[in-house]
Design a protein around this motif. Structure first.
Motif, PDB file in Angstrom:
ATOM      1  N   LYS A  60      23.725 -50.524 -49.811  1.00 14.33           N
ATOM      2  CA  LYS A  60      23.646 -51.300 -48.564  1.00 14.33           C
ATOM      3  C   LYS A  60      24.945 -51.310 -47.750  1.00 14.33           C
ATOM      4  CE  LYS A  60      19.353 -52.645 -49.183  1.00 14.33           C
ATOM      5  NZ  LYS A  60      18.906 -51.557 -50.058  1.00 14.33           N
ATOM      6  N   LEU A  61      25.386 -50.128 -47.341  1.00 16.35           N
ATOM      7  CA  LEU A  61      26.447 -50.066 -46.343  1.00 16.35           C
ATOM      8  C   LEU A  61      25.788 -50.377 -45.007  1.00 16.35           C
ATOM      9  CD1 LEU A  61      29.294 -49.432 -45.316  1.00 16.35           C
ATOM     10  CD2 LEU A  61      28.629 -47.005 -45.242  1.00 16.35           C
ATOM     11  N   LEU A  62      26.111 -51.537 -44.456  1.00 15.64           N
ATOM     12  CA  LEU A  62      25.491 -52.003 -43.219  1.00 15.64           C
ATOM     13  C   LEU A  62      26.559 -52.308 -42.183  1.00 15.64           C
ATOM     14  CD1 LEU A  62      23.144 -54.765 -44.728  1.00 15.64           C
ATOM     15  CD2 LEU A  62      22.538 -52.393 -44.254  1.00 15.64           C
ATOM     16  N   CYS A 103      19.578 -53.808 -38.756  1.00 16.15           N
ATOM     17  CA  CYS A 103      19.802 -52.418 -39.163  1.00 16.15           C
ATOM     18  C   CYS A 103      18.475 -51.709 -39.451  1.00 16.15           C
ATOM     19  CB  CYS A 103      20.734 -52.365 -40.373  1.00 16.15           C
ATOM     20  SG  CYS A 103      22.442 -52.802 -39.984  1.00 16.15           S
ATOM     21  N   ILE A 104      17.558 -52.409 -40.106  1.00 23.71           N
ATOM     22  CA  ILE A 104      16.233 -51.823 -40.376  1.00 23.71           C
ATOM     23  C   ILE A 104      15.498 -51.568 -39.065  1.00 23.71           C
ATOM     24  CG2 ILE A 104      13.955 -52.287 -41.363  1.00 23.71           C
ATOM     25  CD1 ILE A 104      15.513 -53.872 -43.592  1.00 23.71           C
ATOM     26  N   GLY A 148      15.543 -49.213 -47.870  1.00 25.32           N
ATOM     27  CA  GLY A 148      14.695 -49.684 -48.948  1.00 25.32           C
ATOM     28  C   GLY A 148      13.571 -50.603 -48.493  1.00 25.32           C
ATOM     29  N   PHE A 149      13.488 -50.838 -47.204  1.00 27.95           N
ATOM     30  CA  PHE A 149      12.441 -51.694 -46.648  1.00 27.95           C
ATOM     31  C   PHE A 149      11.763 -50.953 -45.495  1.00 27.95           C
ATOM     32  CE2 PHE A 149      15.722 -54.500 -48.299  1.00 27.95           C
ATOM     33  CZ  PHE A 149      14.989 -55.397 -49.066  1.00 27.95           C
ATOM     34  N   LYS A 150      10.499 -51.231 -45.280  1.00 27.75           N
ATOM     35  CA  LYS A 150       9.797 -50.677 -44.128  1.00 27.75           C
ATOM     36  C   LYS A 150      10.081 -51.546 -42.909  1.00 27.75           C
ATOM     37  CE  LYS A 150       6.264 -48.355 -46.811  1.00 27.75           C
ATOM     38  NZ  LYS A 150       4.835 -48.157 -47.046  1.00 27.75           N
ATOM     39  N   THR A 151       9.841 -51.005 -41.718  1.00 19.33           N
ATOM     40  CA  THR A 151      10.201 -51.725 -40.490  1.00 19.33           C
ATOM     41  C   THR A 151       9.376 -52.968 -40.245  1.00 19.33           C
ATOM     42  OG1 THR A 151       8.775 -50.274 -39.185  1.00 19.33           O
ATOM     43  CG2 THR A 151      11.113 -49.677 -39.322  1.00 19.33           C
ATOM     44  N   ASP A 152       8.259 -53.139 -40.972  1.00 23.54           N
ATOM     45  CA  ASP A 152       7.470 -54.352 -40.784  1.00 23.54           C
ATOM     46  C   ASP A 152       7.908 -55.494 -41.711  1.00 23.54           C
ATOM     47  OD1 ASP A 152       6.514 -53.359 -43.184  1.00 23.54           O
ATOM     48  OD2 ASP A 152       4.392 -53.396 -42.590  1.00 23.54           O
TER      49      ASP A 152
END
Length: 186
Positions: A90-92, A25-26, A33-37
């Protein structure tokens, strides 16, 4: 396709699936809440922390066969004067299964459980301008405002965050409404 929603009281056996789901999802552009790295060990640690907090959270997973393809959870407010509210987190939904109604089913489940638990207000936040804003409006969440410059991406570009809420009918009101509707039918 056999699918079902299940309330999870432990995440231990699903940690790998949850980590993969959050990672996908990211990587597909969701602001969670997280960066793509971010790497998978960091995400696994996140789920381990959530697992230790499940006593104050309600967590639902959406499964197709035995594969977890979606989830959502809420945290009930721990303040004495806020015990009537909870925050959706965190609706994923796995990118391959998006736009098939899974997110709506998960939100309906979490709202029903919240109502059973006496929660009358749900709140959440999402990145301003994200496709999720349209989804939350579609399922009757009200935008209460936004804060600019709230999160940043890997390149240092800032984005705003929008806040949404939904007032749920108390269980007593739902029962009254159902009985009123039933009296109209007879």
């Amino acid at each position: 396709m056999t699918s079902h929603i299940k309330q999870l009281t432990s995440l231990s056996q699903y940690k790998v699936q949850l980590t993969d789901l959050l990672f996908l999802c990211i990587k597909s552009g969701a602001s969670l809440g997280f960066k793509t790295d971010v790497d998978k060990p960091q995400l696994a640690t996140y789920w381990e922390e959530i697992n230790t907090q499940l006593k104050s959270r309600i967590f639902f997973g959406y499964f197709i066969h035995n594969t977890l393809v979606g989830c959502v959870h809420y945290t009930r407010c721990q303040k004495q004067n806020g015990s009537h509210r909870a925050e959706i987190e965190k609706l994923l939904v796995h990118p391959q299964y998006q736009r098939q109604g899974i997110a709506s089913l998960l939100m309906q489940s979490i709202e029903r459980e919240a109502t059973k638990q006496g929660i009358e207000l749900l709140v959440l936040d999402t990145q301003t301008g994200d496709k999720s804003e349209y989804f939350y409006q579609k399922i009757h969440y009200t935008k209460s405002g936004e804060i600019p410059h709230f999160v940043s991406d890997n390149n240092g570009v800032f984005f705003g965050t929008s806040y949404y809420f939904k007032i749920l009918l108390p269980t007593s009101q739902i029962n009254k409404t159902a009985s009123d509707e039933a009296s109209l039918i007879t």
